[in-house]
Design an enzyme around this catalytic site. Sequence first.
Site, mmCIF file in Angstrom:
data_model
loop_
_atom_site.group_PDB
_atom_site.id
_atom_site.type_symbol
_atom_site.label_atom_id
_atom_site.label_comp_id
_atom_site.label_asym_id
_atom_site.label_seq_id
_atom_site.Cartn_x
_atom_site.Cartn_y
_atom_site.Cartn_z
ATOM 1 N N ASP A 27 0.841 -1.189 0.000
ATOM 2 C CA ASP A 27 0.000 0.000 0.000
ATOM 3 C C ASP A 27 0.884 1.249 0.000
ATOM 4 O O ASP A 27 2.005 1.226 0.527
ATOM 5 C CB ASP A 27 -0.892 0.005 1.247
ATOM 6 N N ASP A 59 3.622 1.891 -4.824
ATOM 7 C CA ASP A 59 2.827 2.714 -5.733
ATOM 8 C C ASP A 59 2.497 1.845 -6.940
ATOM 9 O O ASP A 59 3.379 1.510 -7.736
ATOM 10 C CB ASP A 59 3.621 3.951 -6.163
ATOM 11 N N VAL A 60 1.235 1.450 -7.060
ATOM 12 C CA VAL A 60 0.870 0.499 -8.120
ATOM 13 C C VAL A 60 1.031 1.085 -9.517
ATOM 14 O O VAL A 60 1.054 0.343 -10.503
ATOM 15 C CB VAL A 60 -0.575 -0.017 -7.942
ATOM 16 N N ASN A 86 -5.918 -4.829 -6.061
ATOM 17 C CA ASN A 86 -7.090 -4.250 -5.412
ATOM 18 C C ASN A 86 -7.029 -2.735 -5.260
ATOM 19 O O ASN A 86 -8.066 -2.100 -5.065
ATOM 20 C CB ASN A 86 -7.246 -4.898 -4.035
ATOM 21 N N TYR A 151 -14.050 6.593 -13.415
ATOM 22 C CA TYR A 151 -14.098 5.395 -12.573
ATOM 23 C C TYR A 151 -14.717 4.218 -13.313
ATOM 24 O O TYR A 151 -14.134 3.133 -13.389
ATOM 25 C CB TYR A 151 -14.903 5.709 -11.309
ATOM 26 N N LYS A 155 -13.162 0.545 -14.559
ATOM 27 C CA LYS A 155 -13.686 -0.711 -14.016
ATOM 28 C C LYS A 155 -14.215 -1.623 -15.126
ATOM 29 O O LYS A 155 -14.078 -2.847 -15.050
ATOM 30 C CB LYS A 155 -14.762 -0.429 -12.970
#
Length: 267
Positions: A27, A59-60, A86, A151, A155
Amino acid sequence: MTGGASGIGLSVARELLTRGSHVVLADLNIEGAEKAAAELSASRAATSSGGSASAAALDVADLEAVKRLVVDVVAEHGRLDVMVNNAGVGVGGLTEEFTDVHWDLALGVNLGGVINGVRAAYPVMREQGFGHILNTASLAGLIPAPSMLPYTTTKHAVVGLSTALRAEAAGGGVNVSVLCPGFVDTPLLDNIYSASPAMPSAKMRQIVRGMQPRFLTPEVVGARAVRGLERNTAVITVGVLAHVLSGLNRLPPPLARKVCQLQSGVY
């Protein structure tokens, strides 16, 4: 486990830990991840199952950082059984109000973070001949969801990525699932990046509450997610709203759009 310090990520980690897994909570909020990992490792469930937890700053949106984490996990534990992508951010508002900042944030974290997780984990799982990738999407990835275009765009893309990769990966022993819950009571709802000054996070939470009066808990979503992993479910929907609206969306398109507009309060 990206986004593992709280919410859905932490609940999935807890469920995996009770089954004897070692979980890595990755995270940006390293303090929160370290605290959560310590609490998980000290829990009765960990003691009885043999599971454990550790934390990592991540940091994704940084592909090389995600790859390094996967390499480190495999070096320490010998294999990678499950990769949970996630981490995510909420972005809401009207389309004409969104700026490059809103689009870049949603695309970089919600979609880019999943892509980076897949690019880091999939080659490892292919080589070892097994593994399961779980990508967190949303009900907004299954239905037309207005007033949150960055968003819902990301998704929908995560759902498409997951179902396509599932078909491609099956021959190599790698399973892929995508998690699509309804609205969940997590910190994301309190930290929505709103494009409208007249619609702060608190106001958007009220709007969401009107759509789904009773929020799902992270614990329920975590349990359903891991059950979906155990059953190798392709699309894991959680909550009455998710089941109903995703089902209605398979109706003829004009009727499905009207139902979703009515549910969202958009006419």
